[in-house]
Design an enzyme around this catalytic site. Sequence first.
Site, PDB file in Angstrom:
ATOM      1  N   SER A   1       0.835  -1.203   0.000  1.00  0.00           N
ATOM      2  CA  SER A   1       0.000   0.000   0.000  1.00  0.00           C
ATOM      3  C   SER A   1       0.869   1.252   0.000  1.00  0.00           C
ATOM      4  O   SER A   1       0.583   2.232  -0.699  1.00  0.00           O
ATOM      5  CB  SER A   1      -0.920   0.005   1.229  1.00  0.00           C
TER       6      SER A   1
ATOM      7  N   GLY B   1      -4.642  -1.245  -2.562  1.00  0.00           N
ATOM      8  CA  GLY B   1      -4.070  -0.601  -1.386  1.00  0.00           C
ATOM      9  C   GLY B   1      -5.112  -0.303  -0.327  1.00  0.00           C
ATOM     10  O   GLY B   1      -6.244   0.085  -0.648  1.00  0.00           O
ATOM     11  N   LYS B   2      -4.714  -0.482   0.946  1.00  0.00           N
ATOM     12  CA  LYS B   2      -5.562  -0.016   2.054  1.00  0.00           C
ATOM     13  C   LYS B   2      -5.138   1.417   2.343  1.00  0.00           C
ATOM     14  O   LYS B   2      -4.324   1.687   3.236  1.00  0.00           O
ATOM     15  CB  LYS B   2      -5.396  -0.917   3.279  1.00  0.00           C
ATOM     16  N   ILE B   3      -5.664   2.320   1.558  1.00  0.00           N
ATOM     17  CA  ILE B   3      -5.273   3.726   1.590  1.00  0.00           C
ATOM     18  C   ILE B   3      -6.362   4.513   2.316  1.00  0.00           C
ATOM     19  O   ILE B   3      -7.546   4.385   1.997  1.00  0.00           O
ATOM     20  CB  ILE B   3      -5.041   4.238   0.160  1.00  0.00           C
TER      21      ILE B   3
END
Length: 306
Positions: free
Chosen positions: A63, A157-159
């Site tokens: 990420s 991604g864990k954005i």
Amino acid sequence: MTRGNQVWYNGKILPVEEAKISLFTHALHYGAGAFEGIRAYRQTKGGGAIFRLKEHLVRLYESCKILDLKIPYTIDELEGAVLATCKANGFDECYIRPLVFIADGPLGVFPGQNPPVDFAILTWEWGKYLGEATREGARLKVSSFIRPHVNSSMTKGKITGQYVNSVIAKREARSLGFDEALLLDDAGFITEGSGENIFMVKDGVVKTTALTSVLNGITRQTILEYLRGKGHTVVETRFSRDELWCADEVFLTGTAAEITPVKEIDHCKIGLGKPGPLTRQVQEDFNSIIRGERPEYAKNWLTPIR
């Protein structure tokens, strides 16, 4: 919910009230950060262990790569930091939140070539994310908001900023009396919940959304490996809303949600309107895995808190 009173912040364990950030923090204005959700579980034989810690940290690195954030710690160092944070708070069982974000620096959208980066690890005790729905089955509402497609946001991604879409979808679903939102992609196919992957069962075949438009969930990976190891036919593919309505069983997976049955979608009853046999078996076996009762999984998937 009991929050840990100690956090890991930029390499040090600190009392939570001492871990302060500036109001000029870039990520606070533009959402340029990445995070993970990890769980530690109390083990049947005593003590605690973190479930699939390395896999979560590898995904966090990915990420950050998407955002071009430089993490000044190795995976091994971060594993030690997570364990130290759990021990500092006396937790054998907790939710763990590593959080990386662009700190106080440039104030425009462009953060510069090498912006300052802060790294924090927080912990708290958290029960069942979807409450009674975990036992009885959740009620889902297909959202009027779609999952951002692959060229509008980075779906792997864990954005932090990207979760605004999930927040809005979840609020809509809850305001209409449902437990969770279900988002479609830009072509109208099922993607995932606001924070969970989705599985369906029809005539003995298990389907889950392909990774073209969803986050590669760690619990999703776990259940895929588990089901295939048990000899089930599992397909990663796109499927439509009406196909989901006609499923024999539907369940959600996620670190927070764990394994949550679905009994209703858009007021349409799924199967018999209660958790199905495969879903119950998956729930039961997953619980035994995370509690250290399955030695074939424990060695690679559980990191003891010592």
